[in-house]
Scaffold this motif. Sequence first.
Motif, PDB file in Angstrom:
ATOM      1  N   ASN A 264     -33.160 -22.352  14.597  1.00 50.25           N
ATOM      2  CA  ASN A 264     -34.155 -21.486  13.963  1.00 50.25           C
ATOM      3  C   ASN A 264     -35.249 -21.116  14.966  1.00 50.25           C
ATOM      4  O   ASN A 264     -36.400 -20.958  14.623  1.00 50.25           O
TER       5      ASN A 264
ATOM      6  N   THR B 100     -28.508 -22.356   4.772  1.00 48.98           N
ATOM      7  CA  THR B 100     -27.511 -21.405   5.258  1.00 48.98           C
ATOM      8  C   THR B 100     -26.774 -22.027   6.440  1.00 48.98           C
ATOM      9  O   THR B 100     -25.557 -21.985   6.527  1.00 48.98           O
ATOM     10  N   ARG B 101     -27.524 -22.647   7.340  1.00 47.87           N
ATOM     11  CA  ARG B 101     -26.918 -23.221   8.549  1.00 47.87           C
ATOM     12  C   ARG B 101     -25.955 -24.356   8.174  1.00 47.87           C
ATOM     13  O   ARG B 101     -24.859 -24.457   8.698  1.00 47.87           O
TER      14      ARG B 101
ATOM     15  N   GLY C  87     -35.911 -13.412   9.042  1.00 54.10           N
ATOM     16  CA  GLY C  87     -36.898 -14.483   8.915  1.00 54.10           C
ATOM     17  C   GLY C  87     -37.832 -14.617  10.109  1.00 54.10           C
ATOM     18  O   GLY C  87     -38.847 -15.299  10.046  1.00 54.10           O
TER      19      GLY C  87
ATOM     20  N   SER D 233     -30.844  -9.770   5.669  1.00 56.19           N
ATOM     21  CA  SER D 233     -31.314 -10.225   4.358  1.00 56.19           C
ATOM     22  C   SER D 233     -32.479  -9.366   3.894  1.00 56.19           C
ATOM     23  O   SER D 233     -33.077  -9.616   2.884  1.00 56.19           O
TER      24      SER D 233
ATOM     25  N   ASP E 140     -30.666 -18.754  12.158  1.00 54.19           N
ATOM     26  CA  ASP E 140     -31.139 -18.473  10.808  1.00 54.19           C
ATOM     27  C   ASP E 140     -32.322 -19.376  10.506  1.00 54.19           C
ATOM     28  O   ASP E 140     -32.332 -20.545  10.872  1.00 54.19           O
ATOM     29  N   ARG E 141     -33.319 -18.835   9.821  1.00 54.12           N
ATOM     30  CA  ARG E 141     -34.481 -19.638   9.458  1.00 54.12           C
ATOM     31  C   ARG E 141     -34.154 -20.630   8.337  1.00 54.12           C
ATOM     32  O   ARG E 141     -34.826 -21.622   8.157  1.00 54.12           O
ATOM     33  N   CYS E 142     -33.108 -20.324   7.568  1.00 50.67           N
ATOM     34  CA  CYS E 142     -32.809 -21.148   6.386  1.00 50.67           C
ATOM     35  C   CYS E 142     -31.864 -22.293   6.729  1.00 50.67           C
ATOM     36  O   CYS E 142     -30.724 -22.078   7.121  1.00 50.67           O
ATOM     37  N   HIS E 143     -32.336 -23.515   6.554  1.00 51.87           N
ATOM     38  CA  HIS E 143     -31.539 -24.699   6.888  1.00 51.87           C
ATOM     39  C   HIS E 143     -30.270 -24.763   6.043  1.00 51.87           C
ATOM     40  O   HIS E 143     -29.210 -25.121   6.527  1.00 51.87           O
TER      41      HIS E 143
END
Length: 203
Positions: free
Chosen positions: A41, A17-18, A64, A92, A12-15
């Motif tokens: 990511n 979320t991780r 992403g 998303s 996932d690109r979103c930190h």
Amino acid sequence: CESIMFKILLIDRCHFTRAGFEAWLNHSGLFPGHFVVTGLNNLILAREHILQWDPSVVIADLHGFMQDIHHFQQLSSLLNASEKVPFILLQSGEDKEMAGFLSQFPIWASLTKNAGLETLATVINDALTTRASVEIPAVAAPLLTRQEEKVLTLWMDGASNQKIATHLSINGKTVYTYKRNIRMKLHMDTRFSPFLSLQESEN
């Protein structure tokens, strides 16, 4: 009865979320066993993790990565590598081209990213049950240590060695050591490191 330790790879690109995902897996009470979560990511590194670390389940939000050059080529090698692993797609965003491309691969489940946590928990548990009946790993250690993962995330975001050192409150030379260990563990050669920042490739 010993509790089972599962390995989850989250792409996932979103930190946030991780980070939040690992806490939810381990503390929500919706799952049997414990989890080691590795969040990445970078698609090339994710493929290496699938091949070497052999996660129980891969969960990915690929939206992403759509702006990246060669993303379809990278996605193909990622999805081919995860042929034997349940691959859960979190969407998303809507993208017809992407949907058509993904239909060629055996995706375990596809959910929108705003699906309820109970729904997601059911899908993950189903995937884990399938996988656990095949083999239960005795050791579920991460491929990289926590600190190496932090170094890797900053490195992929283009941070200089000095910036990484300052951010993690470690010595500049220690950053070199971490990077060398990461390269060795992931079988990365400088030539095969498309995510390296330009100034570093020129060093």
